[in-house]
Enzyme design. Sequence first.
Site, mmCIF file in Angstrom:
data_model
loop_
_atom_site.group_PDB
_atom_site.id
_atom_site.type_symbol
_atom_site.label_atom_id
_atom_site.label_comp_id
_atom_site.label_asym_id
_atom_site.label_seq_id
_atom_site.Cartn_x
_atom_site.Cartn_y
_atom_site.Cartn_z
ATOM 1 N N LYS A 176 5.118 -9.630 4.522
ATOM 2 C CA LYS A 176 6.571 -9.747 4.627
ATOM 3 C C LYS A 176 6.952 -11.118 5.217
ATOM 4 O O LYS A 176 6.083 -11.846 5.738
ATOM 5 C CB LYS A 176 7.104 -8.617 5.512
ATOM 6 C CG LYS A 176 6.857 -7.199 4.963
ATOM 7 C CD LYS A 176 7.538 -6.182 5.877
ATOM 8 C CE LYS A 176 7.109 -4.768 5.632
ATOM 9 N NZ LYS A 176 7.757 -3.804 6.560
ATOM 10 N N TYR A 181 12.876 -1.278 -2.046
ATOM 11 C CA TYR A 181 13.284 -0.315 -1.006
ATOM 12 C C TYR A 181 14.342 0.605 -1.628
ATOM 13 O O TYR A 181 15.534 0.327 -1.590
ATOM 14 C CB TYR A 181 13.802 -1.036 0.238
ATOM 15 C CG TYR A 181 12.687 -1.690 1.033
ATOM 16 C CD1 TYR A 181 11.645 -0.929 1.571
ATOM 17 C CD2 TYR A 181 12.660 -3.065 1.240
ATOM 18 C CE1 TYR A 181 10.617 -1.512 2.298
ATOM 19 C CE2 TYR A 181 11.625 -3.662 1.975
ATOM 20 C CZ TYR A 181 10.614 -2.873 2.497
ATOM 21 O OH TYR A 181 9.593 -3.454 3.211
ATOM 22 N N ASN A 210 6.849 -5.666 11.066
ATOM 23 C CA ASN A 210 5.450 -5.239 11.208
ATOM 24 C C ASN A 210 4.514 -5.973 10.249
ATOM 25 O O ASN A 210 3.418 -5.502 9.963
ATOM 26 C CB ASN A 210 5.340 -3.716 11.064
ATOM 27 C CG ASN A 210 5.992 -3.205 9.788
ATOM 28 O OD1 ASN A 210 6.261 -3.992 8.881
ATOM 29 N ND2 ASN A 210 6.228 -1.913 9.707
ATOM 30 N N HIS A 265 3.637 -4.738 4.134
ATOM 31 C CA HIS A 265 3.963 -3.490 3.427
ATOM 32 C C HIS A 265 2.750 -3.092 2.597
ATOM 33 O O HIS A 265 2.081 -3.950 2.021
ATOM 34 C CB HIS A 265 5.158 -3.698 2.490
ATOM 35 C CG HIS A 265 5.311 -2.585 1.498
ATOM 36 N ND1 HIS A 265 5.983 -1.418 1.800
ATOM 37 C CD2 HIS A 265 4.840 -2.433 0.230
ATOM 38 C CE1 HIS A 265 5.924 -0.608 0.743
ATOM 39 N NE2 HIS A 265 5.244 -1.198 -0.217
ATOM 40 N N GLU A 293 5.208 0.537 -7.586
ATOM 41 C CA GLU A 293 5.320 -0.780 -6.944
ATOM 42 C C GLU A 293 4.452 -1.838 -7.631
ATOM 43 O O GLU A 293 4.870 -2.984 -7.776
ATOM 44 C CB GLU A 293 4.969 -0.662 -5.455
ATOM 45 C CG GLU A 293 6.027 0.123 -4.682
ATOM 46 C CD GLU A 293 5.651 0.413 -3.243
ATOM 47 O OE1 GLU A 293 4.554 -0.005 -2.792
ATOM 48 O OE2 GLU A 293 6.457 1.065 -2.550
HETATM 49 P P1 ADP Z 1 5.853 2.028 5.957
HETATM 50 O O1 ADP Z 1 6.242 0.574 5.738
HETATM 51 O O2 ADP Z 1 4.834 2.171 7.055
HETATM 52 O O3 ADP Z 1 5.456 2.746 4.689
HETATM 53 P P2 ADP Z 1 8.518 3.269 5.827
HETATM 54 O O4 ADP Z 1 8.422 3.215 4.331
HETATM 55 O O5 ADP Z 1 8.917 4.566 6.432
HETATM 56 O O6 ADP Z 1 7.166 2.787 6.530
HETATM 57 O O7 ADP Z 1 9.589 2.187 6.302
HETATM 58 C C1 ADP Z 1 9.692 0.940 5.652
HETATM 59 C C2 ADP Z 1 9.854 -0.146 6.682
HETATM 60 O O8 ADP Z 1 11.081 0.052 7.362
HETATM 61 C C3 ADP Z 1 8.822 -0.164 7.797
HETATM 62 O O9 ADP Z 1 7.626 -0.850 7.419
HETATM 63 C C4 ADP Z 1 9.555 -0.894 8.881
HETATM 64 O O10 ADP Z 1 9.487 -2.300 8.702
HETATM 65 C C5 ADP Z 1 10.998 -0.446 8.668
HETATM 66 N N1 ADP Z 1 11.451 0.641 9.565
HETATM 67 C C6 ADP Z 1 11.021 1.925 9.569
HETATM 68 N N2 ADP Z 1 11.680 2.652 10.487
HETATM 69 C C7 ADP Z 1 12.570 1.827 11.069
HETATM 70 C C8 ADP Z 1 13.566 1.963 12.124
HETATM 71 N N3 ADP Z 1 13.787 3.128 12.758
HETATM 72 N N4 ADP Z 1 14.296 0.889 12.480
HETATM 73 C C9 ADP Z 1 14.109 -0.279 11.861
HETATM 74 N N5 ADP Z 1 13.201 -0.502 10.870
HETATM 75 C C10 ADP Z 1 12.431 0.534 10.478
#
Ligand code: ADP
Length: 163
Positions: free
Chosen positions: A10, A50, A127, A130, A141
């Site tokens: 990212k 997304y 983080n 993805h 994807e």
């Molecule tokens: P992952 O990326 O681990 O598959 P998700 O698909 O649930 O997780 O969420 C997508 C992305 O949204 C996460 O990687 C993170 O960057 C962001 N995210 C998830 N929960 C939150 C939150 N409560 N507040 C802000 N950003 C969030």
Amino acid sequence: MIEKTLVLIKPDGVQRGLIGKIIQKFEDTGLKIVGMKMVWADEEFAKKHYTEDLAKRRGEAVRKYNTDFIKSGPVVAFVLEGVHAIENVRKIVGSTEPKSAQPGTIRGDFAHVSYDHCDNKKQVVKNTIHASADKKDAEYEVSLWFKKDELHTYKTVHDMHIY
Ligand code: ADP
């Protein structure tokens, strides 16, 4: 059992100079990079990545944080292929919340923020990476980010030990 899965470094990972270190973790496991490029997504493409599904799971605000963030700079997109690649890649990536991610995982090693912190600040959880969550997401994807002719079939030195 041989699967393909999508990974994105990212904008935070790219801008922090983590591309090399992140790719190294996957190469070390013997997973094969079968496609790779740098992409700067626009709003329409960000929403295709997304999807509504994220809004259903995490809320409309989190979807918006993510679409805004992913289009804020280029990402490095690549497809990894290997045995149980989807599950293996998620294991290497670690938990969504860096605070909870185990040391040794990408999110555990390269980030530390918490949900609480990001909720208070009303900002996306940065983080660094993805990775597709499951088989259905991986198929969607990979085909969203890569055309068929951008994915390659070739041999690596790992193949003789894996196949
Ligand atoms: P992952 O990326 O681990 O598959 P998700 O698909 O649930 O997780 O969420 C997508 C992305 O949204 C996460 O990687 C993170 O960057 C962001 N995210 C998830 N929960 C939150 C939150 N409560 N507040 C802000 N950003 C969030």
